[in-house]
Design an enzyme around this catalytic site. Structure first.
Site, short mmCIF file in Angstrom:
data_model
loop_
_atom_site.label_atom_id
_atom_site.label_comp_id
_atom_site.label_asym_id
_atom_site.label_seq_id
_atom_site.Cartn_x
_atom_site.Cartn_y
_atom_site.Cartn_z
N SER A 24 0.79 -1.24 0.00
CA SER A 24 0.00 0.00 0.00
C SER A 24 0.82 1.28 0.00
CB SER A 24 -0.90 0.05 1.25
OG SER A 24 -1.88 -0.93 1.19
N HIS A 56 -2.75 0.49 -4.85
CA HIS A 56 -2.13 -0.68 -5.48
C HIS A 56 -2.37 -0.62 -6.99
CE1 HIS A 56 -1.29 -3.31 -1.91
NE2 HIS A 56 -2.05 -2.38 -1.37
N HIS A 78 -4.88 -9.28 -1.88
CA HIS A 78 -4.94 -9.72 -0.49
C HIS A 78 -5.94 -10.84 -0.30
CE1 HIS A 78 -3.53 -5.55 -0.39
NE2 HIS A 78 -2.87 -5.89 0.70
N GLU A 81 -9.52 -9.67 0.10
CA GLU A 81 -10.30 -9.28 -1.08
C GLU A 81 -11.07 -10.47 -1.63
OE1 GLU A 81 -8.09 -6.52 -3.89
OE2 GLU A 81 -6.45 -7.13 -2.56
N ALA A 108 2.69 -2.10 4.33
CA ALA A 108 2.36 -1.07 5.31
C ALA A 108 1.86 -1.80 6.55
CB ALA A 108 1.28 -0.15 4.76
N MET A 188 -1.84 -7.05 6.98
CA MET A 188 -2.79 -8.00 6.39
C MET A 188 -2.23 -8.71 5.16
SD MET A 188 -6.06 -5.47 6.54
CE MET A 188 -6.32 -4.37 7.95
N SER A 189 -0.91 -8.86 5.11
CA SER A 189 -0.34 -9.45 3.89
C SER A 189 0.96 -10.18 4.19
CB SER A 189 -0.08 -8.33 2.86
OG SER A 189 0.97 -7.50 3.30
N ASN A 212 1.26 3.80 10.99
CA ASN A 212 0.42 4.27 12.09
C ASN A 212 0.77 3.48 13.35
OD1 ASN A 212 -1.10 2.18 10.25
ND2 ASN A 212 -1.84 1.83 12.33
N HIS A 224 -7.45 4.04 5.91
CA HIS A 224 -6.58 3.65 4.80
C HIS A 224 -5.88 4.88 4.22
CE1 HIS A 224 -4.99 1.00 1.75
NE2 HIS A 224 -5.48 1.76 0.78
N1 HPA Z 1 -3.37 -2.89 11.06
C1 HPA Z 1 -3.44 -3.75 10.02
N2 HPA Z 1 -2.94 -3.48 8.83
C2 HPA Z 1 -2.33 -2.29 8.64
C3 HPA Z 1 -2.24 -1.34 9.69
C4 HPA Z 1 -2.78 -1.67 10.97
O1 HPA Z 1 -2.73 -0.89 11.94
N3 HPA Z 1 -1.59 -0.26 9.18
C5 HPA Z 1 -1.30 -0.56 7.88
N4 HPA Z 1 -1.75 -1.78 7.56
#
Ligand code: HPA
Length: 248
Positions: A24, A56, A78, A81, A108, A188-189, A212, A224
């Site tokens: 991402s 993406h 992902h 998805e 990310a 998540m990947s 974050n 996002h």
């Molecule tokens: N959680 C899950 N996936 C993410 C996050 C998160 O805080 N930040 C970026 N991808």
């Protein structure tokens, strides 16, 4: 001749040694170091699908990264998805067929460990695979591998990446539980791709861009958009780290 056949001929000429996969908002890390020679849309690669998430692009390119022949995947699909693990790992299997011996997976992620702040990078040294697809994928691959990450970016803090199914961000209670389980960052990947690549005999490096503080550790709700905006601030450094990983 299909678009994929043409792309494979171009790749034969380039002879990529390594592959990079951008998550991402991270694709900009490829410029200015990467010069593409040929590009194909994921939609034109048999067994793949275009990514459905903002940030993406959905293209695979071959070319040169500061002189090193590479394949670069801009974006990934992902599990959340709705794709089966075969499609999630397809990109890695395609670049293995192109002849690469090393793959650098980027993503990310939310920072759980106190020193992992937005805009920073983390070398993935292990993962917790908490994806619903995980055991199915391992079973089908007949995998006996333990840790897929054989290559660590020097100079970066390293940590354990927890891969969750998503697509929702975690609850603060889940993050507290993940911390106790040993997770330093959450996303998540990557986990399925890393395992598929290691299973194919490739060296694997994983680099998380902390976009974050994980849920409950920062101020305000996660979005996002915030993930994409923070990713943009880290791309120059990520590009340098990839350059180092290509030269090790
Ligand atoms: N959680 C899950 N996936 C993410 C996050 C998160 O805080 N930040 C970026 N991808």
């Amino acid at each position: 001749m299909t678009a994929f056949d043409r792309f494979r001929s171009a790749a034969d000429a380039v002879r990529p040694q390594a592959a990079v996969v951008f998550g991402s908002g991270l694709a900009a890390a490829a410029s200015p170091a990467f010069t593409p020679a040929a590009t194909i849309s994921y939609a034109d690669i048999p067994g793949m699908a275009p990514p459905g998430v903002a940030g993406h692009r959905g293209e695979l390119a071959v070319g040169h990264w500061a002189g090193v022949p590479v394949a670069v995947g801009f974006g990934r699909v992902h599990f959340y998805e709705g794709h089966p693990w075969e499609r999630v790992t397809r990109l890695v299997r395609v670049v293995a067929e192109l002849g690469v011996s090393r793959v650098i997976l980027t993503n990310a992620a939310g920072g759980i460990r106190n020193d992992l702040n937005p805009g920073g990078l983390m070398a993935i040294r292990g993962h917790l695979k908490l994806l619903d697809a995980g055991s199915l994928a391992a079973l089908a691959a007949g995998s006996r591998l333990t840790n897929p990450y054989s290559l660590l970016a020097p100079e970066l803090p390293s940590g354990v990446y927890a891969a969750l199914t998503g697509p929702c961000y975690e609850t603060p209670a889940e993050i507290r539980a993940l911390r106790v389980m040993g997770a330093d960052a959450v996303g998540m990947s990557t986990a399925l791709e890393a395992e598929a690549a290691a299973e194919l005999g490739l060296e694997v490096a994983g680099v998380s861009c902390i976009t974050n503080k994980a849920a409950g550790l920062g101020s305000g709700p996660l979005s996002h958009r915030e993930v994409e905006e923070t990713a943009r601030t880290a791309v120059a450094r990520l590009g340098q780290v990839i350059g180092q990983l290509l030269r090790i």
